[in-house]
Each structure stands twice: as structure tokens, then as C-alpha cells.
Design a protein around this motif. Structure first.
Motif, short mmCIF file in Angstrom:
data_model
loop_
_atom_site.label_atom_id
_atom_site.label_comp_id
_atom_site.label_asym_id
_atom_site.label_seq_id
_atom_site.Cartn_x
_atom_site.Cartn_y
_atom_site.Cartn_z
N GLU A 347 0.86 -1.19 0.00
CA GLU A 347 0.00 0.00 0.00
C GLU A 347 0.89 1.24 0.00
O GLU A 347 1.18 1.84 1.04
N LYS A 348 1.32 1.62 -1.19
CA LYS A 348 2.35 2.65 -1.33
C LYS A 348 1.88 4.02 -0.88
O LYS A 348 2.66 4.79 -0.29
N ASP A 349 0.63 4.38 -1.16
CA ASP A 349 0.15 5.71 -0.78
C ASP A 349 0.15 5.88 0.74
O ASP A 349 0.57 6.92 1.26
N LYS A 350 -0.32 4.87 1.44
CA LYS A 350 -0.33 4.96 2.90
C LYS A 350 1.09 4.96 3.45
O LYS A 350 1.40 5.67 4.41
N ALA A 351 1.96 4.16 2.85
CA ALA A 351 3.36 4.13 3.29
C ALA A 351 3.99 5.51 3.14
O ALA A 351 4.68 6.00 4.05
N ALA A 352 3.73 6.16 2.01
CA ALA A 352 4.29 7.49 1.78
C ALA A 352 3.70 8.51 2.74
O ALA A 352 4.40 9.40 3.24
N PHE A 353 2.40 8.38 3.00
CA PHE A 353 1.74 9.33 3.91
C PHE A 353 2.34 9.27 5.30
O PHE A 353 2.70 10.30 5.89
N TYR A 354 2.49 8.07 5.85
CA TYR A 354 3.02 7.97 7.22
C TYR A 354 4.50 8.31 7.29
O TYR A 354 4.97 8.83 8.31
N ALA A 355 5.23 8.07 6.22
CA ALA A 355 6.63 8.52 6.19
C ALA A 355 6.70 10.04 6.24
O ALA A 355 7.55 10.62 6.93
N GLN A 356 5.79 10.69 5.51
CA GLN A 356 5.75 12.16 5.53
C GLN A 356 5.36 12.67 6.91
O GLN A 356 5.96 13.63 7.42
N GLN A 357 4.38 12.04 7.55
CA GLN A 357 3.97 12.45 8.89
C GLN A 357 5.13 12.32 9.87
O GLN A 357 5.35 13.19 10.72
N ALA A 358 5.88 11.23 9.77
CA ALA A 358 7.01 11.02 10.67
C ALA A 358 8.07 12.10 10.48
O ALA A 358 8.64 12.61 11.45
N THR A 359 8.34 12.45 9.23
CA THR A 359 9.34 13.48 8.95
C THR A 359 8.90 14.83 9.52
O THR A 359 9.70 15.57 10.11
N GLN A 360 7.63 15.15 9.36
CA GLN A 360 7.12 16.43 9.86
C GLN A 360 7.19 16.50 11.38
O GLN A 360 7.59 17.52 11.95
N LEU A 361 6.82 15.41 12.05
CA LEU A 361 6.87 15.41 13.51
C LEU A 361 8.32 15.43 14.01
O LEU A 361 8.64 16.09 15.00
N LYS A 362 9.19 14.72 13.32
CA LYS A 362 10.62 14.75 13.67
C LYS A 362 11.16 16.17 13.58
O LYS A 362 11.88 16.64 14.48
N ASN A 363 10.81 16.88 12.52
CA ASN A 363 11.26 18.27 12.37
C ASN A 363 10.69 19.15 13.48
O ASN A 363 11.38 20.04 14.00
N ALA A 364 9.44 18.90 13.85
CA ALA A 364 8.82 19.69 14.91
C ALA A 364 9.53 19.47 16.25
O ALA A 364 9.75 20.41 17.01
N ASN A 366 12.65 18.66 16.75
CA ASN A 366 13.96 19.31 16.73
C ASN A 366 13.86 20.83 16.70
O ASN A 366 14.85 21.52 16.99
N HIS A 367 12.70 21.35 16.37
CA HIS A 367 12.52 22.80 16.36
C HIS A 367 11.88 23.29 17.66
O HIS A 367 12.35 24.25 18.26
N VAL A 368 10.80 22.64 18.08
CA VAL A 368 10.02 23.13 19.22
C VAL A 368 10.63 22.72 20.56
O VAL A 368 10.64 23.49 21.52
N LEU A 369 11.16 21.50 20.66
CA LEU A 369 11.60 20.97 21.94
C LEU A 369 13.11 21.12 22.18
O LEU A 369 13.58 20.78 23.27
N TRP A 370 13.84 21.62 21.22
CA TRP A 370 15.29 21.72 21.36
C TRP A 370 15.69 23.08 21.92
O TRP A 370 15.20 24.12 21.49
N ASN A 371 16.59 23.06 22.92
CA ASN A 371 17.15 24.28 23.50
C ASN A 371 18.63 24.31 23.17
O ASN A 371 19.43 23.57 23.76
N GLU A 372 18.98 25.14 22.21
CA GLU A 372 20.36 25.19 21.73
C GLU A 372 21.33 25.62 22.84
O GLU A 372 22.42 25.07 22.97
N LYS A 373 20.92 26.59 23.64
CA LYS A 373 21.80 27.09 24.69
C LYS A 373 22.11 26.02 25.73
O LYS A 373 23.25 25.90 26.19
N GLU A 374 21.10 25.24 26.10
CA GLU A 374 21.28 24.20 27.12
C GLU A 374 21.84 22.91 26.54
O GLU A 374 22.29 22.03 27.28
N GLY A 375 21.80 22.76 25.23
CA GLY A 375 22.28 21.53 24.61
C GLY A 375 21.45 20.33 24.99
O GLY A 375 21.99 19.25 25.25
N ALA A 376 20.12 20.50 25.01
CA ALA A 376 19.24 19.41 25.45
C ALA A 376 17.83 19.66 24.96
O ALA A 376 17.46 20.77 24.56
#
Length: 724
Positions: A347-364, A366-376
């Protein structure tokens, strides 16, 4: 028909093989089923452990038992303790008295404890709070005589290391059974845990099993993976920016992330008197406080300064306001596993959809929960738009699940080494509050994820150092006490036979599933370091060095034997028992998003809906050709979509369906606890009606043909109405 949280349901296994009728189970928690009687038993202090009341088994239907108590309680010679002893059975805690045999090594102790911690398949018992399981399973130990969600993953690591694949496979089947029956894996297999879950480790459990059985594991349990995902994302499709609903939070920029939640806002059954006391010391509305306490229990970290608004006082707990590190990282892995499973299924369409969702959440993350100053990484308060400042071992979870960049992983390694590493391993936070999930305590799951995560980013020396320190503390305590424990003080220079330091709502527990499992994995990974701390125990022979179990097993080879065969539940015929009617469900107040809060604006982090037809439906047609051979066709469909619940037109490609009137969130004043419990029914496991599209298909075989078919959209558009 939609199933509400506390309906009386047959305790049968849902799956390919339907079981015969069994005893219907009252899914209400005892605090609701027994009402005033439950509160009276606690008030009389008949049991030293509040959980014993929730686990006690009535000898008759709760309605009849409560009626009998009300008739007798005002009589001159009435004795509540005698009444309880006559009408309740208290389950025996089989593992509480276990201790080391003479000369027994820690490795032998772990192997021997599997039998002590194993429970046979359950027989459904009338009016028990235990949710029966069809296969043998593992309990943590001590007072915990049932099956727990996230505990089980770390216990299963030991089963994997010890070659107990049969038991590991049964645990996976048991979780699948619970997901099939209730729409999600509860906190544990008790009725009073149905209103919440725990960190979603099911996809990682499949990784362990797939490492032995092969890729067929992912396709065999794909239906349960999907149901698990649907539970955690329930309500997301219609959620407005800046609002939250159950586990999902949509930030003002439309980024979707996840938080802890519990569908109830009453004292926890297993900690009833403690929650009443906490409410008395708080100036907050009791229902809000109790929901945050429940959500804190869902995290597995009950409790910690991570959830406390002032960083130290339990009645300031604000768990539902927090987007937590672990939840979001685990959801990335769940989406990646869904993508892999659907790809295996073609089921290629569903596979691609969930891969995209995972990438978007991964980016979120690293952007929202990351504190560069604290390194954590830190938890994020979605109401205030600010990161929390409590450093915890959760900062290593993005390394454990391959989410951090190399630069972020390097910074996390430095932070762990300089701020959380002590003589006995990693303390779970840098705050000393007296809560059990704070300094100076270390816990096996956190040590394991940090060690595995550091290894995956090339920090082998630090990983080995943490492993050596933790093993020395755990095995040293074993040498003094003869048991493995739930948690350990990792800061004190002296090793104590009692393990961890303070905190918690119960005494130190022995056993202990996740300590046993992860210790065995570390002993196999670091045999030379293990030998150094086993000088006083020459019976503990060490095998050659082995790698830690995988976080994913997407390339693993195995016998590829389908594992969908499930055992039916054992029970009593329905006709021989009387059932109780469920309590009336009362919806709670919907969430009101914080206004004017500063919120980060990540770029390109908007999570999308699954692929759909032009008007919201995704049709799939099957064509039967007129030629000599069988033919199949593919169809395209369309359907007209109703307006969203808030009345705004749907965007192109989106699909929304308004809730039935009885399911719409409504504002109300919460009922007093002693009169009735206010609960939020989660509509599980029956999915919402899906819009149906129509499609046409063409097929080719030896001849050609045409056909028509119907299709359904991939996504479930049902979601709650939102307050403006």
C-alpha cells in the motif's frame, strides 16, 4: 453502534477467531461501580495500600453489593471491615516475598524470576477490575500484579536476551488483544486504567519480535498498529490551531504534536486517598487537578518536577499543558513503523503518507523541543509558549529513536555527562524534590535509552561508562539485598540495600521486570565491565559480547511464520451471571486554548491529512473483465463532504464530519465527586462512519473488462467540535 468507555462489554477476544460468549465485564472503574462504598472503605483505612481496594473482587454485582451495604451500615453491630472480608476477595501478590537462593548469581536470579513474574492466561472473573488476557504475560513485581504498557517493553528486552521468544510473542499478542477489544492499550489491564494509556511502545515491541520472527510481524499486527495510531491522534483532523483535544495539540502555526491525557477527572482508583489529600491542599478546581494527576500517571513518571508548575509542589501539576519529549518521539517511531508495514503490504500511498507524517513530527521535535543554549531537549508548555527548564534523561530519547542530528546528539552527550551522570549512573532529573522520578534516583528505562541512544551516535565510551556505573549500582545492591529493585539512588557514594531514595506513593518494589530485562541486556553488551563488578559472585558466567537489541528491525530475517493466531479468553457463560448497567457518561469541559501566548513558528511543519479524492473520498474500484482471465481494476472516487463542526467550509482535499449531538463537547459544572464522576467518553473501538466514494475500475487479463466498485477514504475525519 458506538462503544462508550464504561459500557458493560463481553470479555471476549476481538480478532480473526471469535470467542464464544463469556462473562460480561463491567468496564466501570471500582470507584464508579461501587460509589460511596468504595469511598467508605478508603475512609476506614482497612487496607494499607489503596490499590488493594481497587483490585479487590466483589462477590456479587456492584449494584446489589452497594444496596446491601446501605441496608446494613447503620445497624448497631455493623462492622465495615467484617463486611469487606465477607464480600471481597483480595488477590494474592505472589512475587512480593521472593529473595535470592543461597549462592544464586544475579544472572540466575533474573532467569528464575521469569517464572515468578509470569501469569497464566486469565479466566474472566465476574466484577473483577482485571481485564483478562488470552496469553501468558509478565507483571513488573511487588504490588503490581497486572500487565503494564511501557514497563513491558523493557521487560521484553530481557526475554529477548534470554531466548524466551515464546513469552515475548505472547506479550505482543496480549497487547494486540487489548487494542482489539478497547481501541487502545490501556495503562495496564485493569478497568480503572482504561481511561488512559502509557507511552506508546507497541511498535518497538514489534521490532523485538521481528528480530526473531521476521517481517511478517509488521503485517500481522498492522491492524493493531493502525488502531493504536488512531487512538493517539483522535480528534486531530478537526482541531483548530492553538487548541488541544485529548492527546493532540495543534500549535498556532498548525503543527500537530502530542501531550499526556486521561479521559477522567476524578481521583485515581489506585491512589484514591492520596488524590483527595492533594486536592485539599490545592487552590485549583479539583477536577482539573485530578486530570493532571491522571495524565502524569499516564507518562509513567509519577511524579516528577517535569510536570510541576513551580518545580516542587505536587498540587501545581500541569501535565496536560505539556508537549512531552517521549510521547512525540515515540509517535515518530509509530508512524515510521506504519509506513514500513504498509510498504510491506503493497500500500504505497499509505506508506508514503506515514513517512511524511514522521518526517514532519521529527522536524517539529527538533525545532520546538530543542534548547540550543542548554544543549538538550525539554518539554514544551503549549499554553504559555515556553520550554520547561527541568533537565531530564528524556533528552536522550531523540537519540534512542534516531531523531536528533549528529550535532544535537553531541550536545546531549556533553549535557548528560556534565549534569546528570553520577557514581551510580544517570539521575532522571537535575531537581531534588522528594518525588520518585527526580534526583537522586535512576531508573532502568532511562539508563537503557540513554546508553542505546549514545551508542547510535558514536558516543560509545560514554555509553559504556554509564552502563558500568549503573550495573555496579544495581548488582552491588543485589549483593546486599538479594533482589533487584524498581529504582536506585545513583548519587550516594554508599550502596544501600533499599535501592532508591524516597518519593512515590508506595514502598520500594522488588522483582523487578524492567530492571531485570535491561540489566541482562547490559551484562551481555558489556561482559568485561560486568566482570569487574561481579568479583564477589563467580557463579555469574559471562557470554561473549553482544550488541544491544535493535530499535527497529525493518531488515531482519526470520521464519516469517504468521503470528495472527490468538488464544480465546477463558470465562463463564453469560447465562449464569447477572450484569450491572453502566453509569451515565457526562462530558467534561472542552479545552480552551491559551490566548496571546508566544508560540514558535516552525517552517514547513504542517501535518497533512492522508491522500483523498477531489472531494474528500478516496475510492477503490474492483473490475471484473469479460475476457478469459480474472481481472482487477483500480478506481477513483468522490463524495461530497459535509461542513466541519464549526461551520467553516472544508479545504480542498480535506474531509470532516460533524459529531453526533451526544458526542459534542459541552460546557458544564463538574459534578461533586461523591455524587457522580465526570468522565469523557472516548468512542472506542468502533470507528466513526467514513464517507463512501464511488469508483470505476478497468482490468486486464487474457481479455479486457470493466467494473465498478466503492471505496472509503484512508483517513478517519471524525473529530470533535472546537470552541471558538
Amino acid at each position: 453502534m458506538q462503544v462508550r468507555l464504561f459500557d458493560v462489554q463481553p470479555a471476549t477476544h476481538a480478532g480473526q477467531h471469535a470467542a464464544p460468549d463469556f462473562v460480561p465485564q463491567d468496564l466501570r472503574p471500582p470507584s464508579i461501580a461501587l460509589g460511596d462504598l468504595f469511598a467508605a472503605i478508603h475512609a476506614a483505612h482497612i487496607f494499607t495500600d489503596a490499590k488493594a481496594v481497587a483490585d479487590a473482587i466483589p462477590d456479587q454485582a456492584p449494584t446489589d453489593l452497594v444496596a446491601a451495604w446501605r441496608q446494613e451500615k447503620d445497624l448497631p453491630d455493623f462492622n465495615l471491615k467484617r463486611f469487606v472480608s465477607q464480600h471481597f476477595t483480595i488477590p494474592v501478590l505472589r512475587s512480593a516475598a521472593y529473595s535470592r537462593k543461597p549462592g544464586e548469581s544475579v544472572r540466575d536470579y533474573i532467569s528464575g524470576m521469569w517464572d515468578v513474574l509470569t501469569r497464566e492466561a486469565d479466566t474472566a472473573v465476574p466484577w473483577s477490575s482485571l481485564l483478562p488476557l488470552p496469553e501468558t504475560y509478565i507483571v513488573p513485581g511487588g504490588r503490581f500484579s497486572e500487565f503494564y504498557y511501557w514497563d513491558s517493553y523493557f521487560t521484553m528486552i530481557g526475554l529477548y536476551e534470554d531466548g524466551r521468544i515464546d513469552l515475548l510473542r505472547n506479550v505482543v499478542r496480549d497487547i494486540a488483544s487489548l487494542i482489539d477489544r478497547y481501541g487502545h492499550m490501556p495503562n495496564g489491564n485493569r478497568t480503572y486504567y482504561l481511561s488512559r494509556s502509557q507511552p506508546p511502545f507497541f511498535s518497538l515491541m514489534l521490532d523485538l519480535l521481528a528480530s526473531h520472527d521476521g517481517q511478517v510481524v509488521y503485517t500481522s499486527f498492522l491492524p493493531e498498529l493502525q488502531r493504536e495510531y488512531d487512538y493517539w491522534t483522535h480528534g486531530a483532523d478537526a482541531l483548530k490551531p492553538g487548541a488541544a483535544w485529548q492527546h493532540v495539540v495543534r500549535l498556532p502555526d498548525n503543527t500537530l504534536m502530542f501531550r499526556p491525557w486521561d479521559d477522567m477527572e476524578t481521583p485515581r482508583d489506585e491512589s484514591f486517598p492520596q488524590d483527595l489529600v492533594t486536592a485539599k491542599s490545592s487552590h485549583r478546581p479539583a477536577p482539573d487537578l485530578w486530570r493532571d494527576l491522571r495524565a502524569g500517571a499516564e507518562t509513567g513518571w509519577d511524579y516528577t518536577s517535569r510536570w510541576l508548575a513551580d518545580g516542587k509542589t505536587l498540587d501545581t501539576i500541569t501535565t496536560t499543558s505539556l508537549i512531552t519529549i517521549e510521547y512525540n518521539c515515540l509517535m515518530v517511531h509509530l508512524e515510521q513503523t506504519l509506513s514500513h508495514a504498509y510498504a510491506l503490504n503493497g500500500e504505497k500511498d499509505k506508506a508514503a503518507f506515514y513517512a511524511q507524517q514522521a518526517t514532519q513530527l521529527k522536524n517539529a521535535i527538533n525545532h520546538v523541543l530543542w534548547n540550543e543554549k542548554e544543549g538538550a531537549y525539554f518539554d514544551y508548555n503549549w499554553r504559555t509558549g515556553q520550554l520547561r527548564d527541568v533537565l531530564s534523561t528524556a533528552t536522550a530519547v531523540p537519540l534512542f529513536l534516531h531523531i536528533a542530528s549528529q550535532e544535537q546528539a553531541d550536545a546531549v552527550a556533553r549535557t548528560l555527562q556534565t549534569r546528570l551522570l553520577h557514581i551510580g549512573g544517570l539521575s532522571v532529573t537535575d531537581r531534588e524534590t522528594g518525588q520518585q522520578w527526580d534526583y537522586p534516583n535512576g531508573w532502568a528505562p532511562e539508563e537503557w535509552m540513554a546508553i542505546k541512544g549514545l551508542e547510535q551516535y558514536g558516543h560509545d565510551a560514554l555509553a559504556a561508562d554509564i552502563g558500568r556505573r549503573w550495573m555496579a549500582r544495581v548488582i552491588g545492591t543485589y549483593e546486599k539485598s538479594g533482589v533487584l529493585l524498581e529504582k536506585y539512588d545513583v548519587v550516594s557514594p554508599e550502596i544501600s540495600a533499599t535501592g532508591g531514595k524516597g518519593g512515590g506513593e508506595y514502598p520500594m518494589q522488588i522483582g523487578f521486570g524492567w530492571t531485570n530485562g535491561t540489566l541482562l541486556g547490559l551484562m551481555n553488551r558489556y561482559p568485561q565491565n560486568t566482570r569487574k563488578v561481579l568479583d564477589n559472585n563467580p557463579l555469574a558466567d559471562q557470554p561473549s559480547q553482544q550488541p544491544l537489541p535493535p530499535v527497529d528491525a525493518w531488515d531482519a530475517k526470520g521464519p516469517e511464520i504468521p503470528v495472527t493466531e490468538r488464544s480465546p479468553l477463558k470465562g463463564v457463560p453469560v447465562s449464569s451471571l447477572k450484569t450491572d448497567a453502566p453509569a451515565q457518561n457526562v462530558p467534561v469541559r472542552p479545552e480552551t486554548p491559551a490566548s496571546g501566548a508566544p508560540v514558535p513558528q516552525p517552517a514547513s511543519l504542517v501535518r497533512t491529512t492522508p491522500p483523498a479524492g477531489p472531494d474528500g473520498g478516496a475510492g477503490a474500484g474492483a473490475g471484473a473483465g469479460a475476457g478469459a482471465g480474472p481481472n482487477t481494476g483500480s478506481g477513483s472516487g468522490s463524495t461530497s463532504a459535509p461542513l466541519p463542526a464549526d461551520g467553516t467550509p472544508a479545504k480542498p482535499g480535506e474531509q470532516t464530519v460533524p459529531l453526533p449531538s451526544e458526542d459534542r463537547p459541552q460546557s458544564h459544572q463538574p459534578a461533586r465527586h461523591e455524587e457522580s464522576a465526570a468522565v469523557t467518553p472516548r468512542l472506542q473501538p468502533t470507528p466513526a462512519p467514513r464517507p463512501t466514494g464511488t469508483g470505476t475500475g478497468t482490468g486486464t487479463g487474457t481479455g479486457t473488462g470493466t467494473g465498478t466498485g466503492t471505496g472509503t477514504p484512508i483517513s478517519d475525519p471524525k473529530a470533535p467540535a472546537q470552541e471558538p
